[in-house]
Design an enzyme around this catalytic site. Structure first.
Site, PDB file in Angstrom:
ATOM      1  N   ASP A 146      -0.342  -3.621  10.296  1.00  0.00           N
ATOM      2  CA  ASP A 146      -1.678  -4.119   9.999  1.00  0.00           C
ATOM      3  C   ASP A 146      -2.673  -3.171  10.660  1.00  0.00           C
ATOM      4  OD1 ASP A 146      -3.241  -5.999   8.620  1.00  0.00           O
ATOM      5  OD2 ASP A 146      -3.744  -6.999  10.497  1.00  0.00           O
TER       6      ASP A 146
ATOM      7  N   ASN B 236       0.832  -1.203   0.000  1.00  0.00           N
ATOM      8  CA  ASN B 236       0.000   0.000   0.000  1.00  0.00           C
ATOM      9  C   ASN B 236       0.873   1.262   0.000  1.00  0.00           C
ATOM     10  OD1 ASN B 236      -1.721   2.112   0.709  1.00  0.00           O
ATOM     11  ND2 ASN B 236      -3.057   0.770   1.906  1.00  0.00           N
TER      12      ASN B 236
ATOM     13  N   ASP C 265     -10.886   6.172   4.729  1.00  0.00           N
ATOM     14  CA  ASP C 265     -10.729   7.587   5.109  1.00  0.00           C
ATOM     15  C   ASP C 265     -11.975   8.442   4.823  1.00  0.00           C
ATOM     16  OD1 ASP C 265      -8.244   7.302   6.216  1.00  0.00           O
ATOM     17  OD2 ASP C 265      -7.135   7.982   4.458  1.00  0.00           O
TER      18      ASP C 265
ATOM     19  N   HIS D 293      -4.380   6.684  13.970  1.00  0.00           N
ATOM     20  CA  HIS D 293      -3.858   5.420  14.501  1.00  0.00           C
ATOM     21  C   HIS D 293      -2.426   5.179  14.009  1.00  0.00           C
ATOM     22  CE1 HIS D 293      -5.633   5.076  10.609  1.00  0.00           C
ATOM     23  NE2 HIS D 293      -5.359   3.805  10.439  1.00  0.00           N
ATOM     24  N   ARG D 294      -2.235   5.331  12.673  1.00  0.00           N
ATOM     25  CA  ARG D 294      -0.903   5.062  12.102  1.00  0.00           C
ATOM     26  C   ARG D 294       0.102   6.123  12.536  1.00  0.00           C
ATOM     27  NH1 ARG D 294      -2.434   4.494   7.472  1.00  0.00           N
ATOM     28  NH2 ARG D 294      -2.781   2.288   7.815  1.00  0.00           N
TER      29      ARG D 294
ATOM     30  N   GLY E 287      -8.692   3.986   1.351  1.00  0.00           N
ATOM     31  CA  GLY E 287      -9.493   3.049   2.145  1.00  0.00           C
ATOM     32  C   GLY E 287     -10.725   3.689   2.765  1.00  0.00           C
TER      33      GLY E 287
ATOM     34  N   LYS F 123       0.305   4.047   2.629  1.00  0.00           N
ATOM     35  CA  LYS F 123       0.917   3.886   3.958  1.00  0.00           C
ATOM     36  C   LYS F 123       2.349   4.414   3.933  1.00  0.00           C
ATOM     37  CE  LYS F 123      -1.443  -0.300   5.674  1.00  0.00           C
ATOM     38  NZ  LYS F 123      -1.174  -1.642   6.227  1.00  0.00           N
TER      39      LYS F 123
END
Ligand code: ITT
Length: 184
Positions: A65, A9, A143, A168-169, A141, A12
């Site tokens: 993940d 991805n 978002d 989160h990321r 995704g 990311k």
């Protein structure tokens, strides 16, 4: 410093680079297509994946993940977020919550970093709500349907920098960055 991010991805990688490049860390994407275990938790998936990647790559690397956990759906899709996104997508998730007043959800991220000797886990999460319709065209995704608590816009209505401050990321990546600062 150069670090390998194992993911298929590119979005990311863009988010990781945005946080790491200013600190002099170059993020190199490798898409090894590691097997994603059908497990109940993101951590199990990440731990299993990084062990497999280390066998292949034989050098320090990390993977991540992520999953969207919707409260009114008892945490679904959670570890099945990818499959659900590819089958029913954002419109489908909104439809599952048709008429629901409780729209709370949590985005979770689990990073597994292998230093060549052992794996280290870094987690991050952000609480929020599922919007009534997809909004915005940035990000990827889920978002367009995720509104972080305390904000009016979806992640897809924010740029990478703003999303990283809340997401989160962003949180799990910052923990990984702190680990690098302490150990290199
Ligand atoms: P990998 O190769 O790194 O596994 P992926 O896209 O398969 O990339 P995940 O399994 O971690 O990533 O993600 C599960 C699903 O959740 C997938 O459909 C993603 O698009 C979505 N997702 C992950 N992180 C997201 C984020 O920050 N915002 C919106 N959707 C996200």
């Amino acid at each position: 410093m150069n670090i390998v991010f194992i993911t298929g991805n590119a979005n990311k990688v863009r988010e990781a680079s945005s946080l790491m490049a200013p600190l002099g860390i170059t993020v190199e994407q490798r898409d090894l297509g590691y097997p994603e275990l059908q497990a109940d938790t993101l951590e199990e998936v990440a731990r299993h994946g990084i062990a497999w990647c280390m066998e292949k790559l034989k050098k320090p690397c990390f993977l991540e993940d992520a999953g969207l956990f919707v409260e009114a759906l008892n945490g679904f899709p959670g570890p099945y977020s990818k499959y659900v996104f590819e089958t029913i997508g954002n419109e489908g998730v909104v439809r599952l919550l048709d008429g629901a007043v409780d729209r709370r959800a949590v985005f979770r991220s689990v990073i597994a970093y292998h230093d060549g000797v052992q794996a280290h886990i870094f987690t991050g999460e952000v609480p929020g709500e599922i919007s009534y319709a997809p909004r915005g065209d940035e990000g990827f995704g889920y978002d367009p349907v995720f509104i972080p608590d305390g904000h009016a816009r979806t992640f897809a209505e924010m740029g990478t920098e703003k999303k990283n401050q809340l997401s989160h990321r962003g949180k799990s990546l910052n923990k990984l960055i702190n680990y690098f600062k302490e150990h290199t």
